[in-house]
Design a protein around this motif. Structure first.
Motif, PDB file in Angstrom:
ATOM      1  N   ALA A   1      65.510 -22.985  93.585  1.00 21.83           N
ATOM      2  CA  ALA A   1      65.213 -23.614  94.823  1.00 21.83           C
ATOM      3  C   ALA A   1      65.382 -22.783  95.906  1.00 21.83           C
ATOM      4  O   ALA A   1      64.684 -22.921  96.999  1.00 21.83           O
ATOM      5  CB  ALA A   1      66.336 -24.978  94.878  1.00 21.83           C
ATOM      6  N   ALA A   2      66.262 -21.758  95.904  1.00 22.37           N
ATOM      7  CA  ALA A   2      66.348 -20.775  97.042  1.00 22.37           C
ATOM      8  C   ALA A   2      65.106 -19.911  97.025  1.00 22.37           C
ATOM      9  O   ALA A   2      65.180 -18.804  97.796  1.00 22.37           O
ATOM     10  CB  ALA A   2      67.761 -20.070  96.600  1.00 22.37           C
ATOM     11  N   GLY A   3      64.170 -19.881  96.018  1.00 22.75           N
ATOM     12  CA  GLY A   3      62.902 -19.137  95.982  1.00 22.75           C
ATOM     13  C   GLY A   3      63.357 -17.781  95.343  1.00 22.75           C
ATOM     14  O   GLY A   3      62.477 -16.923  95.543  1.00 22.75           O
ATOM     15  N   LEU A   4      64.356 -17.684  94.639  1.00 21.10           N
ATOM     16  CA  LEU A   4      64.250 -16.456  93.640  1.00 21.10           C
ATOM     17  C   LEU A   4      63.322 -16.164  92.775  1.00 21.10           C
ATOM     18  O   LEU A   4      63.062 -17.168  92.033  1.00 21.10           O
ATOM     19  CB  LEU A   4      65.927 -16.460  93.298  1.00 21.10           C
ATOM     20  CG  LEU A   4      66.963 -16.075  94.105  1.00 21.10           C
ATOM     21  CD1 LEU A   4      68.217 -16.400  93.555  1.00 21.10           C
ATOM     22  CD2 LEU A   4      66.852 -14.855  95.095  1.00 21.10           C
ATOM     23  N   ASP A   5      63.073 -14.991  92.460  1.00 21.86           N
ATOM     24  CA  ASP A   5      62.344 -14.650  91.209  1.00 21.86           C
ATOM     25  C   ASP A   5      63.053 -14.291  90.089  1.00 21.86           C
ATOM     26  O   ASP A   5      62.531 -14.387  88.801  1.00 21.86           O
ATOM     27  CB  ASP A   5      61.152 -13.499  91.436  1.00 21.86           C
ATOM     28  CG  ASP A   5      60.202 -14.012  92.717  1.00 21.86           C
ATOM     29  OD1 ASP A   5      59.656 -14.836  92.729  1.00 21.86           O
ATOM     30  OD2 ASP A   5      60.344 -13.410  93.918  1.00 21.86           O
ATOM     31  N   VAL A   6      64.273 -13.632  90.352  1.00 28.18           N
ATOM     32  CA  VAL A   6      64.996 -13.094  89.300  1.00 28.18           C
ATOM     33  C   VAL A   6      66.380 -13.695  89.709  1.00 28.18           C
ATOM     34  O   VAL A   6      66.795 -13.132  91.001  1.00 28.18           O
ATOM     35  CB  VAL A   6      64.815 -11.563  89.268  1.00 28.18           C
ATOM     36  CG1 VAL A   6      65.972 -11.016  87.941  1.00 28.18           C
ATOM     37  CG2 VAL A   6      63.555 -11.008  88.592  1.00 28.18           C
ATOM     38  N   VAL A   7      67.518 -14.001  88.949  1.00 29.09           N
ATOM     39  CA  VAL A   7      68.728 -14.014  89.112  1.00 29.09           C
ATOM     40  C   VAL A   7      69.727 -13.649  87.835  1.00 29.09           C
ATOM     41  O   VAL A   7      69.189 -13.842  86.753  1.00 29.09           O
ATOM     42  CB  VAL A   7      69.070 -15.850  89.528  1.00 29.09           C
ATOM     43  CG1 VAL A   7      68.948 -16.545  88.429  1.00 29.09           C
ATOM     44  CG2 VAL A   7      70.536 -15.739  90.045  1.00 29.09           C
ATOM     45  N   ALA A   8      70.579 -13.225  88.364  1.00 30.56           N
ATOM     46  CA  ALA A   8      71.768 -12.528  87.233  1.00 30.56           C
ATOM     47  C   ALA A   8      72.824 -13.623  87.318  1.00 30.56           C
ATOM     48  O   ALA A   8      73.424 -13.777  88.363  1.00 30.56           O
ATOM     49  CB  ALA A   8      72.098 -11.189  87.374  1.00 30.56           C
ATOM     50  N   ILE A   9      73.409 -14.104  86.119  1.00 29.01           N
ATOM     51  CA  ILE A   9      74.437 -14.602  86.167  1.00 29.01           C
ATOM     52  C   ILE A   9      75.723 -13.863  85.581  1.00 29.01           C
ATOM     53  O   ILE A   9      75.493 -13.062  84.617  1.00 29.01           O
ATOM     54  CB  ILE A   9      74.495 -15.845  85.323  1.00 29.01           C
ATOM     55  CG1 ILE A   9      75.793 -16.742  85.034  1.00 29.01           C
ATOM     56  CG2 ILE A   9      73.982 -15.772  83.698  1.00 29.01           C
ATOM     57  CD1 ILE A   9      75.906 -17.965  84.590  1.00 29.01           C
ATOM     58  N   THR A  10      76.775 -13.775  86.573  1.00 28.83           N
ATOM     59  CA  THR A  10      77.592 -12.601  86.148  1.00 28.83           C
ATOM     60  C   THR A  10      79.028 -13.016  86.403  1.00 28.83           C
ATOM     61  O   THR A  10      79.645 -12.496  87.327  1.00 28.83           O
ATOM     62  CB  THR A  10      77.442 -11.355  87.178  1.00 28.83           C
ATOM     63  OG1 THR A  10      77.399 -11.979  88.683  1.00 28.83           O
ATOM     64  CG2 THR A  10      76.009 -10.526  86.978  1.00 28.83           C
TER      65      THR A  10
END
Ligand code: AMP
Ligand code: FE
Ligand code: FE
Ligand code: ZN
Length: 286
Positions: free
Chosen positions: A29-38
């Motif tokens: 929803a924030a428009g990210l293409d890549v997110v890492a869960i850390t």
């Protein structure tokens, strides 16, 4: 095409406030293409995040490891972001399990200190706030807010409270051992907010050079806890040492004010992280 890449976020598997599934939806929803869960010292959020991965979003599975440098007394706490490592690597799993147990013991002792001063917080309530995830000071901060003693998490991290007076050290992983284990598990190590002096003591550049020799791959430069001068210093050091630089939100849901994608990483750095990893792959849904 532009890519929006945020490589440092937390879920309820540690001290964030969005469940892993909610986190990946919020990232899309924030428009990210890549997110890492850390999440801190755990991979428990990986599966639920993966199962809920929205179309068009790529997930980098990672963790933020609680480390210590013994070059000063008392040891300096520091955080390593570990990306795309094998979550079944037995020595690494053993260290993470040990650190989470140490966090429990330390949290309970911090609560005992607060209670000894007549402050009405209780350990079972804090465990419930953590909901089975890695326990950290933000959960104790939440209890202080509920008790009406502070208004915000940042106030709870002031020197009168969890920042100093009631802060206890935890039994973190030796940072050189952590770099070694991340590599052995096929992962990629990036030093999180290495110059965040506003959080407490920081380590000297000489240590970062030694870590680079030991296999550290990158430095997080763009982070809300770095001043513009600190960001520039980190970039310069990375260039000198041949390390990549990242920028990330370190999103914690409502435990912090920063939003997903507030800081981002360039596509070249992201591709270097993926190319250097062999533990698990970055995944796109569908
Ligand atoms: P712990 O891992 O238990 O020592 O707690 C450290 C965590 O507290 C960090 O990972 C951040 O999530 C959070 N934190 C640290 N400093 C602050 C601050 N000044 N304001 C809000 N949250 C903070
Ligand atoms: Fe945190
Ligand atoms: Fe951190
Ligand atoms: Zn973090």
């Amino acid at each position: 095409m532009t890519h929006r890449i945020d490589l440092h976020t937390h879920s309820t598997a540690s001290d964030g406030t969005l469940a892993p599934a909610e986190l990946v939806r919020a990232a899309a929803a924030a428009g990210l293409d890549v997110v890492a869960i850390t999440d801190h010292d755990t991979t428990d959020g990986w599966e639920p995040a993966l199962r809920a991965l929205p179309p068009g979003l790529r997930l980098v599975r990672g963790a933020e490891l609680s480390c210590r440098w013994d070059g000063d007394q008392p040891p300096v706490p520091l955080h390593l972001l570990a990306y795309l490592f094998d979550p079944a690597h037995s020595e690494l799993v053993a260290e993470l399990t040990r650190v989470r147990a140490a966090r429990l013991a330390r949290g309970e002792r911090m609560v005992a200190l607060l209670r000894a001063d007549g402050i009405d917080v209780d350990w079972p309530q804090i465990l419930a706030l953590a909901g089975g995830g890695t326990v950290g000071r933000p959960h104790i901060a939440q209890a202080l807010i509920r008790a009406g003693l502070v208004a915000t998490t940042s106030e709870a991290f002031g020197p009168e409270w969890l920042g100093e007076r009631y802060r206890l050290p935890k039994d973190d992983i030796d940072v050189f051992r952590a770099v070694r284990l991340i590599r052995a598990a096929g992962g990629v190590a990036v030093f999180a907010h290495p110059r965040a002096s506003r959080r407490g003591r920081i380590v000297p550049d000489e240590l970062i050079a030694e870590l680079a020799e030991a296999g550290l791959v990158g430095l997080e430069a763009d982070h809300e806890d770095h001043s513009p001068a600190e960001r520039a210093h980190v970039r310069g050091l990375a260039a000198e040492l041949g390390l990549l630089v990242t920028g990330s939100s370190d999103f914690h849901g409502s435990h912090k004010t920063v939003q997903l994608g507030a800081f981002t990483t360039g596509v070249e750095a992201y591709e270097r992280i993926v190319a250097a990893s062999s533990g698990v792959t970055a995944v796109a849904s569908g």
